[in-house]
Design an enzyme around this catalytic site. Structure first.
Site, PDB file in Angstrom:
ATOM      1  N   THR A   1       1.084  -1.355   0.010  1.00 33.20           N
ATOM      2  CA  THR A   1      -0.101   0.115   0.286  1.00 33.20           C
ATOM      3  C   THR A   1       0.748   0.923  -0.202  1.00 33.20           C
ATOM      4  O   THR A   1       0.487   2.261   0.401  1.00 33.20           O
ATOM      5  CB  THR A   1      -0.906  -0.072   1.469  1.00 33.20           C
ATOM      6  N   SER A   2       1.881   1.136  -0.119  1.00 30.55           N
ATOM      7  CA  SER A   2       2.858   2.865  -0.806  1.00 30.55           C
ATOM      8  C   SER A   2       3.399   2.507  -2.177  1.00 30.55           C
ATOM      9  O   SER A   2       2.144   4.190  -2.657  1.00 30.55           O
ATOM     10  CB  SER A   2       4.810   2.194  -0.036  1.00 30.55           C
ATOM     11  N   ARG A   3       3.811   2.151  -2.753  1.00 26.15           N
ATOM     12  CA  ARG A   3       4.329   2.559  -4.243  1.00 26.15           C
ATOM     13  C   ARG A   3       4.870   1.548  -4.581  1.00 26.15           C
ATOM     14  O   ARG A   3       5.382   0.304  -4.981  1.00 26.15           O
ATOM     15  CB  ARG A   3       6.067   3.286  -3.848  1.00 26.15           C
TER      16      ARG A   3
ATOM     17  N   ASP B   1      -2.772  -2.308  -3.281  1.00 26.80           N
ATOM     18  CA  ASP B   1      -3.015  -0.841  -3.642  1.00 26.80           C
ATOM     19  C   ASP B   1      -2.297   0.307  -4.633  1.00 26.80           C
ATOM     20  O   ASP B   1      -3.039   1.550  -4.958  1.00 26.80           O
ATOM     21  CB  ASP B   1      -4.085   0.110  -2.100  1.00 26.80           C
TER      22      ASP B   1
ATOM     23  N   GLU C   1       1.509   2.419 -12.961  1.00 28.57           N
ATOM     24  CA  GLU C   1      -0.617   3.190 -12.317  1.00 28.57           C
ATOM     25  C   GLU C   1      -0.788   4.113 -12.748  1.00 28.57           C
ATOM     26  O   GLU C   1      -2.353   4.836 -13.306  1.00 28.57           O
ATOM     27  CB  GLU C   1      -0.311   3.086 -10.935  1.00 28.57           C
TER      28      GLU C   1
ATOM     29  N   HIS D   1      -4.614   2.634  -5.830  1.00 26.48           N
ATOM     30  CA  HIS D   1      -4.774   3.440  -5.014  1.00 26.48           C
ATOM     31  C   HIS D   1      -5.340   4.220  -4.163  1.00 26.48           C
ATOM     32  O   HIS D   1      -5.829   5.336  -3.856  1.00 26.48           O
ATOM     33  CB  HIS D   1      -3.910   4.598  -5.913  1.00 26.48           C
ATOM     34  N   GLN D   2      -6.234   3.696  -2.972  1.00 22.13           N
ATOM     35  CA  GLN D   2      -7.723   3.663  -2.166  1.00 22.13           C
ATOM     36  C   GLN D   2      -7.845   3.564  -0.717  1.00 22.13           C
ATOM     37  O   GLN D   2      -7.746   4.392  -0.001  1.00 22.13           O
ATOM     38  CB  GLN D   2      -8.728   3.509  -2.557  1.00 22.13           C
ATOM     39  N   ALA D   3      -6.238   3.040  -0.256  1.00 19.85           N
ATOM     40  CA  ALA D   3      -5.740   3.420   0.662  1.00 19.85           C
ATOM     41  C   ALA D   3      -5.950   3.990   1.728  1.00 19.85           C
ATOM     42  O   ALA D   3      -6.281   4.388   2.501  1.00 19.85           O
ATOM     43  CB  ALA D   3      -4.322   2.809   1.317  1.00 19.85           C
ATOM     44  N   PHE D   4      -6.112   5.641   1.670  1.00 17.11           N
ATOM     45  CA  PHE D   4      -5.668   7.030   1.838  1.00 17.11           C
ATOM     46  C   PHE D   4      -7.418   7.681   1.797  1.00 17.11           C
ATOM     47  O   PHE D   4      -7.370   8.227   3.152  1.00 17.11           O
ATOM     48  CB  PHE D   4      -4.778   8.113   1.342  1.00 17.11           C
TER      49      PHE D   4
END
Length: 344
Positions: free
Chosen positions: A229-231, A255, A260, A292-295
């Protein structure tokens, strides 16, 4: 009233930026297009630019912004690997949101693990078709399994605390270990060799680029779970896909994805995806990819908006920019900001 050009914006961006913009005295113009050399000219009518993780802030974009009178870019995110800081130095100040909600990302990481392990995504699809078979839905107890956490910043430490609540045995690696903690640090090779699950929470640098690759995968246990879930570029995606096919890697929860930028945050449900690796990963029953929705929690969005606008306010009021970053910060770990000045 200062005018801010927001690039790569979605409806959820506006919720809290619209809420706080009057408090800071800003006028905001939202653009759906990403920031890149072809769109940077738009900023010429504005006083500042706000960008996101998949915007292109390379050399050409930086110079186009500078030539159009832009001297401040506010990243509404923590990551900044898409910024050419060496080119920006002396021209464009860059500020970011270093921490918006470590809980949001850490909890999403655990959600990916739980969903993968207990096959929730597959069970959901089955029952929607009135298929109530339990075949091939067997998971395993997390209790007493070993999870290796790479990166022990705020998100990594929050994730470690969650893991301990599940009874997981946590080992960790960080190039700069936290002092005065009870974190069980090991070498990276030892982490790869001993972990049943590996979770990545480190920044993307030259040193961490493709840290998960064909050679490091060989060191791992057969059936290891990989979480990122980082990069995206922390993982060599082709090596990951091959390891999933060979069953060396048991499952992956992603994520992020290294290519992407072209896809994430957009709707491609009506198009053919011309990325064989991404298509291959998505087709795997033991892979879950979120875009990329973890945030994406209300708490995180609120903090992102407030800190971003606060950063811009401090810039225009000639105040100390505590969230500024430059190539000297990255390369040497110090710059004029240490003296409560700006990076340049």
């Amino acid at each position: 009233m200062k005018k801010i050009a927001f690039f790569d914006t979605k409806p959820y961006d506006k919720i809290y930026f619209d809420k706080f913009k009057d408090e800071f005295g800003f006028e905001i113009k939202y653009f759906e297009s990403k920031l890149n050399p072809d769109t940077a000219y738009i900023a010429g009518k504005y006083d500042a630019v706000c960008a996101f993780v998949n915007d292109d802030l390379g050399k050409d974009t930086v110079n186009e912004l500078y030539d159009n009178g832009i001297n401040i870019v506010a990243m509404r995110c923590a990551g900044y690997n898409n910024v050419d800081f060496k080119e920006a130095y002396g021209k464009v100040h860059v500020v970011r949101v270093p921490a918006y909600s470590p809980y949001a990302v850490a909890e999403h990481t655990m959600a990916l693990l739980l969903c993968l392990n207990r096959k929730i995504h597959r069970a959901f699809n089955r029952t929607r078709e009135y298929n109530f078979s339990l075949n091939s839905l067997i998971g395993f107890d997390l209790n007493q399994k070993t999870i290796g956490v790479v990166g022990t910043g705020k998100i990594g430490r929050t994730f470690i605390n969650i893991c301990k609540g599940f009874g997981l045995n946590v080992i960790a690696y960080d190039a700069f270990p936290q002092k005065n903690t009870d974190i069980n640090y090991v070498t990276l090779d030892e982490l790869f060799e001993k972990s049943d699950i590996i979770s990545l929470h480190c920044p993307l640098t030259k040193e961490t680029h493709h840290m998960i690759n064909e050679k490091t995968i060989e060191k791992m246990k057969k059936g290891v779970y990989i979480l990122n879930t980082s990069r995206g570029s922390l993982i060599d995606s082709e090596a990951l896909l091959n390891a999933l096919k060979s069953k060396k890697i048991g499952a992956a929860g992603l994520d992020v994805y290294e290519e992407e930028t072209e896809f994430f945050y957009e709707d491609f449900s009506y198009k053919i995806i011309n990325d064989d690796i991404l298509s291959g990963l998505i087709a795997m029953p033991n892979v879950i990819i979120t875009s990329h929705q973890a945030f994406l929690t209300h708490e995180a969005l609120k903090n992102i908006a407030y800190v971003t606008l606060s950063n811009l306010s401090r810039y225009f009021n000639n105040e100390f920019l505590e969230n500024e970053i430059c190539y000297k910060c990255q390369k040497y770990g110090k710059c004029d900001r240490e003296k409560e000045k700006r990076c340049f």
